[in-house]
Design a protein around this motif. Structure first.
Motif, PDB file in Angstrom:
ATOM      1  N   SER A 146       8.166 -12.638   5.875  1.00  0.00           N
ATOM      2  CA  SER A 146       9.177 -11.690   5.381  1.00  0.00           C
ATOM      3  C   SER A 146       8.742 -11.369   3.956  1.00  0.00           C
ATOM      4  CB  SER A 146      10.574 -12.321   5.403  1.00  0.00           C
ATOM      5  OG  SER A 146      10.962 -12.654   6.706  1.00  0.00           O
ATOM      6  N   HIS A 147       7.794 -10.446   3.847  1.00  0.00           N
ATOM      7  CA  HIS A 147       7.117 -10.244   2.573  1.00  0.00           C
ATOM      8  C   HIS A 147       8.012  -9.525   1.566  1.00  0.00           C
ATOM      9  CE1 HIS A 147       6.120  -5.928   2.397  1.00  0.00           C
ATOM     10  NE2 HIS A 147       5.962  -5.965   3.703  1.00  0.00           N
ATOM     11  N   ARG A 148       7.715  -9.712   0.290  1.00  0.00           N
ATOM     12  CA  ARG A 148       8.528  -9.162  -0.795  1.00  0.00           C
ATOM     13  C   ARG A 148       7.941  -7.882  -1.384  1.00  0.00           C
ATOM     14  NH1 ARG A 148      13.081 -11.292   0.053  1.00  0.00           N
ATOM     15  NH2 ARG A 148      13.756 -11.090  -2.104  1.00  0.00           N
ATOM     16  N   GLY A 149       6.738  -7.506  -0.921  1.00  0.00           N
ATOM     17  CA  GLY A 149       6.139  -6.269  -1.393  1.00  0.00           C
ATOM     18  C   GLY A 149       5.212  -6.425  -2.577  1.00  0.00           C
ATOM     19  N   SER A 150       4.674  -7.640  -2.773  1.00  0.00           N
ATOM     20  CA  SER A 150       3.732  -7.842  -3.880  1.00  0.00           C
ATOM     21  C   SER A 150       2.424  -7.109  -3.592  1.00  0.00           C
ATOM     22  CB  SER A 150       3.452  -9.327  -4.086  1.00  0.00           C
ATOM     23  OG  SER A 150       2.646  -9.839  -3.028  1.00  0.00           O
ATOM     24  N   ARG A 151       1.643  -6.894  -4.633  1.00  0.00           N
ATOM     25  CA  ARG A 151       0.360  -6.206  -4.461  1.00  0.00           C
ATOM     26  C   ARG A 151      -0.545  -6.965  -3.490  1.00  0.00           C
ATOM     27  NH1 ARG A 151       1.135  -5.140 -10.070  1.00  0.00           N
ATOM     28  NH2 ARG A 151       0.030  -7.066 -10.612  1.00  0.00           N
ATOM     29  N   GLU A 152      -0.548  -8.294  -3.588  1.00  0.00           N
ATOM     30  CA  GLU A 152      -1.405  -9.105  -2.716  1.00  0.00           C
ATOM     31  C   GLU A 152      -0.961  -8.984  -1.260  1.00  0.00           C
ATOM     32  OE1 GLU A 152      -1.423 -10.536  -6.839  1.00  0.00           O
ATOM     33  OE2 GLU A 152       0.209 -10.200  -5.403  1.00  0.00           O
ATOM     34  N   GLN A 153       0.338  -8.989  -1.040  1.00  0.00           N
ATOM     35  CA  GLN A 153       0.840  -8.867   0.330  1.00  0.00           C
ATOM     36  C   GLN A 153       0.511  -7.502   0.923  1.00  0.00           C
ATOM     37  OE1 GLN A 153       4.888  -9.814  -0.764  1.00  0.00           O
ATOM     38  NE2 GLN A 153       4.771 -11.894   0.066  1.00  0.00           N
ATOM     39  N   ILE A 154       0.706  -6.444   0.147  1.00  0.00           N
ATOM     40  CA  ILE A 154       0.428  -5.099   0.659  1.00  0.00           C
ATOM     41  C   ILE A 154      -1.064  -4.911   0.902  1.00  0.00           C
ATOM     42  CG2 ILE A 154       0.633  -2.632   0.215  1.00  0.00           C
ATOM     43  CD1 ILE A 154       3.267  -4.212   0.814  1.00  0.00           C
ATOM     44  N   ALA A 155      -1.894  -5.473   0.039  1.00  0.00           N
ATOM     45  CA  ALA A 155      -3.341  -5.368   0.249  1.00  0.00           C
ATOM     46  C   ALA A 155      -3.740  -6.016   1.567  1.00  0.00           C
ATOM     47  CB  ALA A 155      -4.088  -6.022  -0.910  1.00  0.00           C
ATOM     48  N   THR A 156      -3.134  -7.158   1.902  1.00  0.00           N
ATOM     49  CA  THR A 156      -3.445  -7.834   3.162  1.00  0.00           C
ATOM     50  C   THR A 156      -2.951  -7.022   4.348  1.00  0.00           C
ATOM     51  OG1 THR A 156      -3.363 -10.002   2.084  1.00  0.00           O
ATOM     52  CG2 THR A 156      -3.150  -9.971   4.472  1.00  0.00           C
ATOM     53  N   LEU A 157      -1.772  -6.420   4.236  1.00  0.00           N
ATOM     54  CA  LEU A 157      -1.270  -5.570   5.312  1.00  0.00           C
ATOM     55  C   LEU A 157      -2.186  -4.359   5.526  1.00  0.00           C
ATOM     56  CD1 LEU A 157       2.541  -5.661   4.489  1.00  0.00           C
ATOM     57  CD2 LEU A 157       1.450  -6.632   6.514  1.00  0.00           C
ATOM     58  N   GLU A 158      -2.705  -3.815   4.457  1.00  0.00           N
ATOM     59  CA  GLU A 158      -3.631  -2.685   4.592  1.00  0.00           C
ATOM     60  C   GLU A 158      -4.939  -3.119   5.259  1.00  0.00           C
ATOM     61  OE1 GLU A 158      -3.640  -1.351   0.531  1.00  0.00           O
ATOM     62  OE2 GLU A 158      -2.167   0.238   0.948  1.00  0.00           O
ATOM     63  N   GLU A 159      -5.341  -4.370   5.023  1.00  0.00           N
ATOM     64  CA  GLU A 159      -6.499  -4.904   5.742  1.00  0.00           C
ATOM     65  C   GLU A 159      -6.221  -4.975   7.242  1.00  0.00           C
ATOM     66  OE1 GLU A 159      -8.226  -7.857   2.210  1.00  0.00           O
ATOM     67  OE2 GLU A 159      -7.462  -8.690   4.081  1.00  0.00           O
ATOM     68  N   ILE A 160      -4.999  -5.355   7.619  1.00  0.00           N
ATOM     69  CA  ILE A 160      -4.649  -5.414   9.039  1.00  0.00           C
ATOM     70  C   ILE A 160      -4.711  -4.021   9.658  1.00  0.00           C
ATOM     71  CG2 ILE A 160      -2.841  -5.982  10.704  1.00  0.00           C
ATOM     72  CD1 ILE A 160      -1.878  -8.157   8.759  1.00  0.00           C
TER      73      ILE A 160
END
Length: 337
Positions: free
Chosen positions: A85-99
């Motif tokens: 349940s991600h909070r929208g950090s830069r690191e989290q969004i970067a990983t989602l973009e990798e997916i």
């Protein structure tokens, strides 16, 4: 289900000036990961609770059993986001973009609506940088991406993947029931905030789910045990991907003995590896502010975390709270034995 059927009891009091100001009611269940036997209960643990986002690791397991990790080249950080349940950090969004890149899924295929980061700091930074709402910023985007990629791999329809009659949702529900060892009559369905079907089951079954997640060697099916180990190791390796900095679940996941996850509207669940226990909590008023103090009280009685972890929990969630002048204004106190 009527309110009269749920025996919620006082779990936590917030005192100010020695007087009770708020009392949070709820239920607690602690079970053995070996056989699901009840070790401790507070309130009616047979009464149902919605699993909400605590189901995400198990929902991810259903797709991983079909080989999605190997097919798309997922690494641990990607798996952690699928259970997140991600909070929208830069690191989290970067990983989602990798997916997105790994799977070839288009962000517009997500059934959720465009939004802003749910985390306050992440949202402020994103808006200050001129960011606009997008679907990937939804706190459940990782789960949705994982299911869409699974549909693509299986040749299932990409449209309608959130509907209860879709093959992916049918498979997920079947697997959740199986992992919880729940009978058909013990599970009912509602609709989650992100559009997925969401199961409700007896509170003690949620504890059993996490006891099993923390102890995959106990699984009768070796493939399922291996997948449980894969997803939970990813959660421990990337705790801040699962929720966020100083979130209760992420702090607990930083301890290698714990598998933890929160759900909306009051449910929090964790499993302990060495102790072979699962713990589920639901707070009647849905207040997240009550979770840390209830969890700390349980851990101080049962053990299960390192001294460092407990010190960190006390630092981030102190039992005494301060007012705006930095004076002690009151205390939190657990009401259960």
């Amino acid at each position: 289900m009527s309110l009269d059927t749920i025996n919620d009891v006082p779990l936590l009091v917030m005192k100010r000036g020695g007087q009770a100001e708020n009392v949070h009611r709820g239920r607690i269940s602690i079970v053995s990961a070996i056989d699901g036997q009840l070790v401790y209960s507070c309130g009616d643990v047979q009464a149902p609770a919605y699993v909400r986002s605590t189901a995400k690791p198990v929902q991810a397991m259903a797709s991983l059993l079909d080989g999605t990790a190997q097919a798309y080249g997922y690494e641990e950080r990607h798996l952690a986001l699928m259970a997140a349940s991600h909070r929208g950090s830069r690191e989290q969004i970067a990983t989602l973009e990798e997916i997105l890149s790994l799977t070839g899924i288009d962000e517009e295929q997500l059934a959720i609506q465009p939004t802003l980061p749910v985390g306050r700091q992440a949202r402020d930074e994103y808006i200050a940088a001129g960011g606009k709402p997008r679907k990937l910023l939804h706190t459940c985007a990782g789960k949705h991406l994982g299911v869409l990629a699974w549909c693509k791999l299986k040749g299932w329809p990409m449209e309608g993947y959130i509907h209860p009659d879709h093959p992916a949702q049918q498979a997920i529900l079947s697997f959740i029931k199986s992992w919880a060892k729940a009978e058909k009559e013990q599970v009912t369905l509602g609709k989650d905030g992100c559009g997925f079907p969401v199961a409700a089951m007896p509170l003690w079954k949620l504890a059993f789910i996490y006891g099993r997640l923390a102890n995959p060697d106990l699984a009768e099916n070796q493939d399922e045990g291996a997948i449980a180990r894969t997803i939970t190791q990813a959660m421990n390796a990337y705790p801040n991907h699962v929720e966020g900095h100083n979130r209760l679940a992420s702090l607990l996941l930083s301890d290698p003995n714990v598998v933890a996850k929160s759900g909306a509207h009051g449910v929090f669940v964790f499993g302990l590896r060495r102790e072979k226990l699962g713990v589920s909590i639901t707070v009647s008023d849905g207040a997240e502010i009550a979770w840390p103090h209830i969890v700390k009280a349980i851990l101080k009685r049962t053990g299960g975390v390192s001294d460092f972890t407990m010190q960190k929990l006390d630092e981030v969630f102190p039992s005494e709270f301060l007012n705006d002048t930095k004076e002690i204004a009151g205390q939190w106190k657990a009401l259960f034995e």
